[in-house]
Design an enzyme around this catalytic site. Sequence first.
Site, PDB file in Angstrom:
ATOM      1  N   ARG A 121       0.790  -1.255   0.254  1.00 34.28           N
ATOM      2  CA  ARG A 121       0.084   0.036   0.137  1.00 34.28           C
ATOM      3  C   ARG A 121       1.102   1.255  -0.113  1.00 34.28           C
ATOM      4  NH1 ARG A 121      -5.124   1.444   3.568  1.00 34.28           N
ATOM      5  NH2 ARG A 121      -6.086  -0.012   2.080  1.00 34.28           N
ATOM      6  N   HIS A 148      -7.308   0.219  -6.158  1.00 27.21           N
ATOM      7  CA  HIS A 148      -7.444  -0.193  -4.998  1.00 27.21           C
ATOM      8  C   HIS A 148      -8.358  -1.763  -5.413  1.00 27.21           C
ATOM      9  CE1 HIS A 148      -7.812  -1.438  -0.954  1.00 27.21           C
ATOM     10  NE2 HIS A 148      -8.759  -0.442  -0.553  1.00 27.21           N
ATOM     11  N   GLN A 151      -9.971  -4.027  -3.160  1.00 22.44           N
ATOM     12  CA  GLN A 151     -11.175  -3.806  -2.496  1.00 22.44           C
ATOM     13  C   GLN A 151     -12.541  -3.946  -3.464  1.00 22.44           C
ATOM     14  OE1 GLN A 151     -12.192  -2.174   0.659  1.00 22.44           O
ATOM     15  NE2 GLN A 151     -14.128  -2.673   0.144  1.00 22.44           N
ATOM     16  N   ASP A 241     -17.451   6.752  -1.220  1.00 18.74           N
ATOM     17  CA  ASP A 241     -16.022   6.913  -0.652  1.00 18.74           C
ATOM     18  C   ASP A 241     -15.925   8.075   0.010  1.00 18.74           C
ATOM     19  OD1 ASP A 241     -13.282   6.262   0.241  1.00 18.74           O
ATOM     20  OD2 ASP A 241     -12.530   6.566  -1.802  1.00 18.74           O
ATOM     21  N   CYS A 281     -16.354   1.138   0.804  1.00 17.71           N
ATOM     22  CA  CYS A 281     -14.972   0.468   1.088  1.00 17.71           C
ATOM     23  C   CYS A 281     -14.631   0.860   2.540  1.00 17.71           C
ATOM     24  CB  CYS A 281     -13.943   1.063   0.190  1.00 17.71           C
ATOM     25  SG  CYS A 281     -13.391   2.593   0.439  1.00 17.71           S
ATOM     26  N   ARG A 309     -13.409  -9.005   2.121  1.00 17.46           N
ATOM     27  CA  ARG A 309     -11.975  -8.621   1.713  1.00 17.46           C
ATOM     28  C   ARG A 309     -11.265 -10.118   2.080  1.00 17.46           C
ATOM     29  NH1 ARG A 309      -9.904  -3.551   1.777  1.00 17.46           N
ATOM     30  NH2 ARG A 309      -7.994  -4.508   0.877  1.00 17.46           N
TER      31      ARG A 309
HETATM   32  N1  NVA Z   1      -9.968   6.414  -1.253  1.00 18.04           N
HETATM   33  C1  NVA Z   1      -9.663   5.906   0.144  1.00 18.04           C
HETATM   34  C2  NVA Z   1      -9.861   4.622   0.298  1.00 18.04           C
HETATM   35  C3  NVA Z   1      -9.662   3.926   1.691  1.00 18.04           C
HETATM   36  C4  NVA Z   1      -9.896   2.752   1.562  1.00 18.04           C
HETATM   37  C5  NVA Z   1      -8.101   6.594   0.287  1.00 18.04           C
HETATM   38  O1  NVA Z   1      -7.358   6.401  -0.611  1.00 18.04           O
HETATM   39  O2  NVA Z   1      -8.121   6.984   1.523  1.00 18.04           O
HETATM   40  N1   CP Z   2     -10.984  -0.412   2.767  1.00 21.48           N
HETATM   41  C1   CP Z   2     -10.020  -0.551   3.147  1.00 21.48           C
HETATM   42  O1   CP Z   2      -8.804  -0.543   2.245  1.00 21.48           O
HETATM   43  O2   CP Z   2      -9.746   0.012   4.372  1.00 21.48           O
HETATM   44  P1   CP Z   2      -8.397   0.072   5.140  1.00 21.48           P
HETATM   45  O3   CP Z   2      -7.816   1.357   4.693  1.00 21.48           O
HETATM   46  O4   CP Z   2      -8.806   0.082   6.487  1.00 21.48           O
HETATM   47  O5   CP Z   2      -7.345  -0.919   4.793  1.00 21.48           O
END
Ligand code: NVA
Ligand code: CP
Length: 324
Positions: A121, A148, A151, A241, A281, A309
């Site tokens: 990540r 992502h 997800q 989101d 998500c 997930r």
């Molecule tokens: N769009 C959000 C998704 C979190 C799972 C982010 O990138 O923070």
């Molecule tokens: N939805 C998701 O990826 O959650 P986290 O940021 O908690 O991993």
Amino acid sequence: MAEVGLKAAAVRLMVREMTRHYISFRDASKEEYEAIFQRAAHFKGLRRGGKSLYPHLAGRAVGMIFNKPSTRTRVSFECAINELGGHPIVLSSGESQISRGEAPSHTARVLSRYLAALVIRTYEDQELFDLAESSAIPIINGLTNQKHPCQVLADVFTLLETLGEEPLEDQLIAWVGDGHNMANTWLEAAAVFGFGLHLACPPGYGPDLAVYKEAVADNPKIKLFESPQEAVKGARAINTDVFASMGQEKERAKRLKDFAGYQVNAELMALASPKAIFLHCLPAHVGEEVTEEVVESPASLVFEEAENRLHAQKALLEFFVPRL
Ligand code: NVA
Ligand code: CP
């Protein structure tokens, strides 16, 4: 000796070229997803029946690098790896030599000698492409600014569970809010599966143009809107989101203003299909992009989605990590 060295380099190149990575949702085909979803359902059934262990990764380690916070991705992957008999190794931002500038080509070649796969990540997709170029193990995208896929894998699985016999390609899915990593990945999913996708984003917050153009070329049922009311008409699922994603914290105040009118609330849900489900998500900023009423309503599948997930990623690991 030189000849032996050349042979070793050729074998390394062959292994690298045979290795499949999961960086974008388009890194698997519709048929492959069908197989992955079948296995995810199987794993879910096993676990619900109290049997979570399956030895696909027995005795092997999977690395995870987190350059951004995470609850679901980290814990669901850790559980998935453990339940597949493997051992997760988590490195947070600043804990590895990557943060001190070690070359991605060196990192990838070293980690390939220890691990069965690497979940990462981070900020830019390019960081994953740079690792993938030298990696003999699958690089799996645990979220970037652009995508992502893990997800959306769980989201489509959740949608399929809801649909039962209703064909996925006949459905209309609505996206309301920021055209960031999640929206881009839904565009890719629509291109892979052929379902209708309406995105309502405020001016200046649309999805990545290249991702959008490629998706529309494969699926003319994808449409961009400014009006959430227009976009959700008749939709089988409404998806949103946060308004400010990780890394956009400084823009939060401006974004809250710019996204006014893009909240998913009961009035908006009422314009969708009477069977519409709500997806997110998570984490959610309740009261901003979605109301508590919607999150807690029977239409909301957000916690099922989060559970999925785990099952979907077990199936993904089984598919992408060859058994020894
Ligand atoms: N769009 C959000 C998704 C979190 C799972 C982010 O990138 O923070
Ligand atoms: N939805 C998701 O990826 O959650 P986290 O940021 O908690 O991993």
